[in-house]
Design a protein around this motif. Sequence first.
Motif: not given
Length: 76
Positions: A31-39, A43
């Motif tokens: 979940l942390g890796c997905a969030t970091m990739y998203n931002f 984006e």
Amino acid sequence: MSAPVLAKPQLRGLLAKCLQFYIITAFILSLGCATMYNFGVAEPRKKAYQNFYRRYGAVKDFEEMNQAGVFQYGKP
């Protein structure tokens, strides 16, 4: 003097206990890796595309390429 009593090893449910810890840890890390990739990647890429197409003129680009001789009409 008596020797200290050793604790009994956990024989039942050891695999389930370890797997529960590893599954929760893996879920949090993914979940942390997905969030970091998203931002960090998705984006900024979306913003770059929006900025490009906001200023992009297809007709102007076509006319510039036509004047440069990029297109060859009917020539083999």
